[in-house]
Design a protein around this motif. Structure first.
Motif, PDB file in Angstrom:
ATOM      1  N   GLY A   1      23.431   5.111 -88.028  1.00  0.00           N
ATOM      2  CA  GLY A   1      23.084   3.817 -88.586  1.00  0.00           C
ATOM      3  C   GLY A   1      23.211   3.854 -90.096  1.00  0.00           C
ATOM      4  O   GLY A   1      23.218   4.918 -90.702  1.00  0.00           O
ATOM      5  N   ARG A   2      23.300   2.710 -90.720  1.00  0.00           N
ATOM      6  CA  ARG A   2      23.527   2.657 -92.158  1.00  0.00           C
ATOM      7  C   ARG A   2      22.467   1.856 -92.880  1.00  0.00           C
ATOM      8  O   ARG A   2      22.633   1.525 -94.040  1.00  0.00           O
ATOM      9  CB  ARG A   2      24.889   2.023 -92.455  1.00  0.00           C
ATOM     10  CG  ARG A   2      26.056   2.775 -91.855  1.00  0.00           C
ATOM     11  CD  ARG A   2      26.109   4.208 -92.333  1.00  0.00           C
ATOM     12  NE  ARG A   2      27.345   4.819 -91.870  1.00  0.00           N
ATOM     13  CZ  ARG A   2      28.387   5.055 -92.648  1.00  0.00           C
ATOM     14  NH1 ARG A   2      28.331   4.758 -93.914  1.00  0.00           N
ATOM     15  NH2 ARG A   2      29.484   5.593 -92.166  1.00  0.00           N
ATOM     16  N   GLY A   3      21.428   1.494 -92.156  1.00  0.00           N
ATOM     17  CA  GLY A   3      20.426   0.666 -92.796  1.00  0.00           C
ATOM     18  C   GLY A   3      20.969  -0.715 -93.124  1.00  0.00           C
ATOM     19  O   GLY A   3      20.481  -1.392 -94.013  1.00  0.00           O
ATOM     20  N   LEU A   4      22.028  -1.122 -92.410  1.00  0.00           N
ATOM     21  CA  LEU A   4      22.567  -2.465 -92.610  1.00  0.00           C
ATOM     22  C   LEU A   4      22.149  -3.305 -91.413  1.00  0.00           C
ATOM     23  O   LEU A   4      22.086  -2.803 -90.291  1.00  0.00           O
ATOM     24  CB  LEU A   4      24.091  -2.423 -92.683  1.00  0.00           C
ATOM     25  CG  LEU A   4      24.665  -1.626 -93.849  1.00  0.00           C
ATOM     26  CD1 LEU A   4      26.154  -1.389 -93.644  1.00  0.00           C
ATOM     27  CD2 LEU A   4      24.431  -2.377 -95.160  1.00  0.00           C
ATOM     28  N   THR A   5      21.895  -4.575 -91.659  1.00  0.00           N
ATOM     29  CA  THR A   5      21.502  -5.445 -90.565  1.00  0.00           C
ATOM     30  C   THR A   5      22.746  -5.922 -89.833  1.00  0.00           C
ATOM     31  O   THR A   5      23.365  -6.896 -90.237  1.00  0.00           O
ATOM     32  CB  THR A   5      20.706  -6.634 -91.103  1.00  0.00           C
ATOM     33  OG1 THR A   5      19.575  -6.117 -91.783  1.00  0.00           O
ATOM     34  CG2 THR A   5      20.251  -7.545 -89.982  1.00  0.00           C
ATOM     35  N   LYS A   6      23.088  -5.202 -88.801  1.00  0.00           N
ATOM     36  CA  LYS A   6      24.349  -5.454 -88.120  1.00  0.00           C
ATOM     37  C   LYS A   6      24.182  -4.951 -86.698  1.00  0.00           C
ATOM     38  O   LYS A   6      23.562  -3.922 -86.480  1.00  0.00           O
ATOM     39  CB  LYS A   6      25.411  -4.592 -88.802  1.00  0.00           C
ATOM     40  CG  LYS A   6      26.712  -5.280 -89.124  1.00  0.00           C
ATOM     41  CD  LYS A   6      27.605  -4.348 -89.875  1.00  0.00           C
ATOM     42  CE  LYS A   6      27.631  -4.576 -91.362  1.00  0.00           C
ATOM     43  NZ  LYS A   6      28.070  -5.908 -91.732  1.00  0.00           N
ATOM     44  N   PRO A   7      24.739  -5.671 -85.720  1.00  0.00           N
ATOM     45  CA  PRO A   7      24.594  -5.152 -84.351  1.00  0.00           C
ATOM     46  C   PRO A   7      25.346  -3.829 -84.181  1.00  0.00           C
ATOM     47  O   PRO A   7      26.411  -3.633 -84.758  1.00  0.00           O
ATOM     48  CB  PRO A   7      25.199  -6.242 -83.473  1.00  0.00           C
ATOM     49  CG  PRO A   7      25.904  -7.174 -84.373  1.00  0.00           C
ATOM     50  CD  PRO A   7      25.426  -6.959 -85.769  1.00  0.00           C
ATOM     51  N   ILE A   8      24.765  -2.934 -83.404  1.00  0.00           N
ATOM     52  CA  ILE A   8      25.365  -1.637 -83.121  1.00  0.00           C
ATOM     53  C   ILE A   8      25.656  -1.583 -81.627  1.00  0.00           C
ATOM     54  O   ILE A   8      24.748  -1.774 -80.820  1.00  0.00           O
ATOM     55  CB  ILE A   8      24.399  -0.493 -83.497  1.00  0.00           C
ATOM     56  CG1 ILE A   8      24.062  -0.585 -84.983  1.00  0.00           C
ATOM     57  CG2 ILE A   8      25.001   0.869 -83.163  1.00  0.00           C
ATOM     58  CD1 ILE A   8      23.022   0.434 -85.427  1.00  0.00           C
ATOM     59  N   TYR A   9      26.940  -1.359 -81.285  1.00  0.00           N
ATOM     60  CA  TYR A   9      27.323  -1.360 -79.870  1.00  0.00           C
ATOM     61  C   TYR A   9      27.810   0.010 -79.416  1.00  0.00           C
ATOM     62  O   TYR A   9      28.367   0.773 -80.208  1.00  0.00           O
ATOM     63  CB  TYR A   9      28.448  -2.367 -79.625  1.00  0.00           C
ATOM     64  CG  TYR A   9      28.080  -3.802 -79.909  1.00  0.00           C
ATOM     65  CD1 TYR A   9      27.101  -4.446 -79.164  1.00  0.00           C
ATOM     66  CD2 TYR A   9      28.712  -4.522 -80.917  1.00  0.00           C
ATOM     67  CE1 TYR A   9      26.769  -5.769 -79.419  1.00  0.00           C
ATOM     68  CE2 TYR A   9      28.387  -5.850 -81.179  1.00  0.00           C
ATOM     69  CZ  TYR A   9      27.408  -6.460 -80.423  1.00  0.00           C
ATOM     70  OH  TYR A   9      27.073  -7.766 -80.671  1.00  0.00           O
ATOM     71  N   SER A  10      27.648   0.263 -78.129  1.00  0.00           N
ATOM     72  CA  SER A  10      28.328   1.400 -77.502  1.00  0.00           C
ATOM     73  C   SER A  10      29.820   1.053 -77.455  1.00  0.00           C
ATOM     74  O   SER A  10      30.188  -0.123 -77.500  1.00  0.00           O
ATOM     75  CB  SER A  10      27.798   1.607 -76.083  1.00  0.00           C
ATOM     76  OG  SER A  10      28.142   0.499 -75.271  1.00  0.00           O
TER      77      SER A  10
ATOM     78  N   VAL B   1      29.239   6.038 -80.850  1.00  0.00           N
ATOM     79  CA  VAL B   1      29.417   6.730 -79.566  1.00  0.00           C
ATOM     80  C   VAL B   1      28.086   7.363 -79.164  1.00  0.00           C
ATOM     81  O   VAL B   1      27.439   8.004 -79.995  1.00  0.00           O
ATOM     82  CB  VAL B   1      30.511   7.817 -79.683  1.00  0.00           C
ATOM     83  CG1 VAL B   1      30.682   8.557 -78.353  1.00  0.00           C
ATOM     84  CG2 VAL B   1      31.840   7.197 -80.119  1.00  0.00           C
TER      85      VAL B   1
END
Lengths: 248, 248
Positions: free
Chosen positions: B87-96, B139
């Motif tokens: 994660g990058r501490g950015l408000t962004k969706p994280i997907y598989s 991943v």
């Protein structure tokens, strides 16, 4: 010590390059697998090139079982998959990695010991090896192009194992530093823009003003904003007003 | 010429080693992807090491777009994924990768242009690059160990694209040389064994004979046999009888 997570063993049959054995170990451990068996490695065992390539996954090599034949390596397994790039004219079910690892999960849950064989780099498994398997795994590649190396085959199979055996989080939004704006904050922002833009003559011509305001409201509510986002938009507008005032 | 199959573009951002660019091309083409974009490759372009490594996928390099900045490379894209290990501490969706490629498929079907960014080997994408993306792909590796190289990240993402976009055949039995035995052939085999084993005194003691016969019938019918299998079992029994007769 190996983990005590029930899992398939990955059996490297007559691997040639030490680097590929190390790469396979890394590929496995990326997805939580740590049971490697090695049959007749070309350059003997242990292999320093394998160790160098495995880096953080060297533990898998320390605990790897070394065997003189495929038969011995599979001795205690009740279900064996063979990975091959093409059919072999053998009467055997052929599964995608996905389906194969789903079956592996079911069998392992039922107490079976499952192994997956990977052949040597150049030519893959011999038909004699494949004949010892209960089923074949073939990666669904582009029919025009197949060029997966040993570590990549191991990687894709290990990835599917993890997909099938662990609850994967498919979607999340990082909560670090995330402090969502409340509805009232968005409302205040909308008012701020509506007021200033009104003064700036943005809502023109007058008969279009209402629908323009609705569109703008829609835009704010469609965006999911953090408090920091809202503050930034307030800042932008304030700055434009300051800039305008300096021009007067 | 690139294929005309709608697909995401894979954008390699500041790749360092030519070998990895070639490896990424091969990984893509294994799964039918052939739209590569390259931003500021460290060693210039074209790159002979990339060409040597790409072997059968060299066409992707010939047609790859070369860009001076991430912004230019993403110019025409309406939805951009960034692959990152953490994660990058950015408000962004994280997907598989799975969920991301499912979304990519939907967006592409709706006429959108989708890109997936991959960072340089050593450090991955800069936060500045990630900020240009609409979503992140991570991943789902072993939390204790992450060690995927550039070509492997490309491989897993391309694999998921193919899984999501092509009808995968999950299970088949090769029909080459497969000629299933008919019920009557299996019946004749069962009789053959029952008769000879009866003569051999196998069904003993007499009160168990019936249930032993039932078990044997069950075994034959549980196995799915080809004609060749049936012939082999006939042959085995005939040979045992011949051998016995020679002993007399």
């Amino acid at each position: 010590m190996p983990t005590d997570v029930p899992q398939p063993s990955f059996v490297l049959v007559r691997p040639q390059m030490g680097e590929n054995i190390g790469g396979a170990a890394r590929a496995m451990w990326n997805f939580g697998l740590d049971r490697m068996r090695i049959v007749e490695p070309r350059d003997g065992w242990p292999n320093q090139r394998a160790v160098a390539m495995a880096s953080g996954a060297g533990r898998l090599l320390d605990h790897a079982g070394l065997y003189d034949s495929v038969a011995e390596a599979l001795d205690d397994c009740s279900f064996v998959f063979a990975t091959t790039a093409r059919g072999r004219g053998l009467t055997k079910p052929i599964y995608s990695p996905e389906k194969a690892m789903e079956l592996a999960r079911e069998k392992i849950a039922a107490g079976e010991k499952v192994a997956v064989m990977f052949g040597p780099e150049r030519a893959g498994l011999e038909n004699e090896d494949v004949a010892r398997a209960n089923a074949i795994i073939t990666v669904p590649v582009n029919p025009e192009f197949f060029s997966l190396n040993l570590a990549q085959c191991v990687l894709l199979t290990a990835y599917e194992w993890r997909r099938q055996s662990v609850e994967i989080e498919h979607e999340r939004v990082e909560l670090v530093k995330t402090d969502w704006a409340s509805a009232i904050e968005v409302e205040k922002l909308a008012e701020h823009y509506e007021d200033r833009l009104g003064e700036a003559g943005f809502f023109f011509p007058p008969e279009k003003a209402e629908s323009m305001k609705v569109n703008l409201r829609n835009l704010w509510s469609r965006m999911r904003m953090t408090r920091a986002d809202v503050q930034m938009f307030h800042g932008i507008m304030r700055q434009m007003v300051r800039w305008k005032n300096r021009q007067d």
